[in-house]
Design a protein around this motif. Sequence first.
Motif, PDB file in Angstrom:
ATOM      1  N   LYS A 280       0.878  -1.164   0.251  1.00  0.00           N
ATOM      2  CA  LYS A 280       0.061   0.075  -0.037  1.00  0.00           C
ATOM      3  C   LYS A 280       0.825   1.322  -0.159  1.00  0.00           C
ATOM      4  O   LYS A 280       0.658   2.348  -0.576  1.00  0.00           O
ATOM      5  N   ASP A 281       1.976   1.222   0.848  1.00  0.00           N
ATOM      6  CA  ASP A 281       2.794   2.597   0.886  1.00  0.00           C
ATOM      7  C   ASP A 281       3.618   2.561  -0.498  1.00  0.00           C
ATOM      8  O   ASP A 281       3.611   3.604  -1.044  1.00  0.00           O
ATOM      9  N   VAL A 282       3.669   1.455  -1.291  1.00  0.00           N
ATOM     10  CA  VAL A 282       4.670   1.655  -2.609  1.00  0.00           C
ATOM     11  C   VAL A 282       3.381   2.282  -3.606  1.00  0.00           C
ATOM     12  O   VAL A 282       3.802   3.115  -4.327  1.00  0.00           O
ATOM     13  N   GLU A 283       2.198   1.830  -3.330  1.00  0.00           N
ATOM     14  CA  GLU A 283       1.187   2.361  -4.298  1.00  0.00           C
ATOM     15  C   GLU A 283       1.252   3.844  -3.947  1.00  0.00           C
ATOM     16  O   GLU A 283       0.846   4.828  -4.804  1.00  0.00           O
ATOM     17  N   ASP A 284       1.110   4.287  -2.550  1.00  0.00           N
ATOM     18  CA  ASP A 284       1.147   5.778  -2.390  1.00  0.00           C
ATOM     19  C   ASP A 284       2.391   6.365  -2.911  1.00  0.00           C
ATOM     20  O   ASP A 284       2.052   7.564  -3.371  1.00  0.00           O
ATOM     21  N   LEU A 285       3.416   5.735  -3.114  1.00  0.00           N
ATOM     22  CA  LEU A 285       4.685   6.593  -3.460  1.00  0.00           C
ATOM     23  C   LEU A 285       4.848   6.549  -4.983  1.00  0.00           C
ATOM     24  O   LEU A 285       5.599   7.254  -5.552  1.00  0.00           O
ATOM     25  N   SER A 286       3.958   5.752  -5.603  1.00  0.00           N
ATOM     26  CA  SER A 286       4.110   5.594  -7.118  1.00  0.00           C
ATOM     27  C   SER A 286       3.634   6.654  -7.870  1.00  0.00           C
ATOM     28  O   SER A 286       2.740   6.754  -8.337  1.00  0.00           O
ATOM     29  N   GLN A 287       4.502   7.838  -7.802  1.00  0.00           N
ATOM     30  CA  GLN A 287       4.546   9.106  -8.384  1.00  0.00           C
ATOM     31  C   GLN A 287       5.776   9.536  -9.250  1.00  0.00           C
ATOM     32  O   GLN A 287       6.664   8.788  -9.222  1.00  0.00           O
ATOM     33  N   ALA A 288       5.041  10.233 -10.362  1.00  0.00           N
ATOM     34  CA  ALA A 288       6.427  10.671 -11.078  1.00  0.00           C
ATOM     35  C   ALA A 288       7.283  11.630 -10.489  1.00  0.00           C
ATOM     36  O   ALA A 288       6.936  12.448  -9.652  1.00  0.00           O
ATOM     37  N   PHE A 289       8.482  11.792 -10.807  1.00  0.00           N
ATOM     38  CA  PHE A 289       9.526  12.617 -10.294  1.00  0.00           C
ATOM     39  C   PHE A 289       9.999  13.430 -11.348  1.00  0.00           C
ATOM     40  O   PHE A 289      11.151  13.081 -12.264  1.00  0.00           O
ATOM     41  N   PRO A 290       9.429  14.554 -11.930  1.00  0.00           N
ATOM     42  CA  PRO A 290       9.693  15.136 -13.146  1.00  0.00           C
ATOM     43  C   PRO A 290      10.929  15.750 -13.314  1.00  0.00           C
ATOM     44  O   PRO A 290      11.682  16.035 -14.053  1.00  0.00           O
ATOM     45  N   ASP A 291      11.543  16.227 -11.917  1.00  0.00           N
ATOM     46  CA  ASP A 291      12.966  16.740 -11.884  1.00  0.00           C
ATOM     47  C   ASP A 291      13.904  15.482 -11.961  1.00  0.00           C
ATOM     48  O   ASP A 291      15.054  16.308 -12.395  1.00  0.00           O
ATOM     49  N   LEU A 292      13.510  14.596 -12.059  1.00  0.00           N
ATOM     50  CA  LEU A 292      14.676  13.639 -12.328  1.00  0.00           C
ATOM     51  C   LEU A 292      14.849  13.129 -13.624  1.00  0.00           C
ATOM     52  O   LEU A 292      13.914  12.750 -14.400  1.00  0.00           O
ATOM     53  N   GLU A 293      16.066  12.920 -14.101  1.00  0.00           N
ATOM     54  CA  GLU A 293      16.406  12.469 -15.253  1.00  0.00           C
ATOM     55  C   GLU A 293      15.614  11.034 -15.391  1.00  0.00           C
ATOM     56  O   GLU A 293      15.350  10.288 -14.323  1.00  0.00           O
ATOM     57  N   GLN A 294      15.031  10.410 -16.666  1.00  0.00           N
ATOM     58  CA  GLN A 294      14.383   9.206 -16.807  1.00  0.00           C
ATOM     59  C   GLN A 294      15.183   8.097 -16.264  1.00  0.00           C
ATOM     60  O   GLN A 294      14.831   7.292 -15.640  1.00  0.00           O
ATOM     61  N   ARG A 295      16.699   8.157 -16.128  1.00  0.00           N
ATOM     62  CA  ARG A 295      17.380   7.050 -15.894  1.00  0.00           C
ATOM     63  C   ARG A 295      17.725   6.928 -14.282  1.00  0.00           C
ATOM     64  O   ARG A 295      17.914   6.172 -13.620  1.00  0.00           O
ATOM     65  N   LEU A 296      17.209   8.107 -13.510  1.00  0.00           N
ATOM     66  CA  LEU A 296      17.471   8.228 -12.111  1.00  0.00           C
ATOM     67  C   LEU A 296      16.058   8.002 -11.559  1.00  0.00           C
ATOM     68  O   LEU A 296      15.809   8.087 -10.326  1.00  0.00           O
ATOM     69  N   GLN A 297      14.826   7.908 -12.364  1.00  0.00           N
ATOM     70  CA  GLN A 297      13.541   7.663 -11.835  1.00  0.00           C
ATOM     71  C   GLN A 297      13.447   6.388 -10.854  1.00  0.00           C
ATOM     72  O   GLN A 297      14.095   5.474 -11.333  1.00  0.00           O
ATOM     73  N   PRO A 298      12.640   6.434  -9.852  1.00  0.00           N
ATOM     74  CA  PRO A 298      12.634   5.160  -9.242  1.00  0.00           C
ATOM     75  C   PRO A 298      12.040   3.943  -9.924  1.00  0.00           C
ATOM     76  O   PRO A 298      11.017   4.291 -10.581  1.00  0.00           O
TER      77      PRO A 298
END
Length: 143
Positions: free
Chosen positions: A28-46
């Motif tokens: 459930k925590d992972v589902e809450d965290l599954s957000q985009a991080f637009p400031d990060l380069e694609q290769r650094l995205q979680p």
Amino acid sequence: MITSTRRVSPDKSEVRIAFSLDDTSDIKDVEDLSQAFPDLEQRLQPVPPCMSLRESVQVYKEHCRMAREFHHVKHEISVLEERKRKLLAELVEDEKVAVEIARLDEEFQRLTEENHTLVTLHSERREQLERLCLTNRTRQDPS
């Protein structure tokens, strides 16, 4: 709870892996965290974790936390850079005002000296005029 024990090679000790499919709080925590991080380069995205491995979920959570922290720091930097830009603009304006004040002060000093000179000259000319008038009267009045 699922537990698996394996021996990788005959000379190595057993490796034990345990995980539970019943503990869904991490999922459930992972589902809450599954957000985009637009400031990060694609290769650094979680990268989404392997839900069956608790360590993977923990690494993902940590990566998301660091990405949020990165975003926060980047935002703070942009706010501070904007503040710096405004302060530099104010400094330039203050320097212009200081130059204008110095120019006006210099002009005031010059005009004050000129005024003093003119007042002194006026007094001298008035005295000179009075002396001339007095001399002229004494010449015209031979009584």
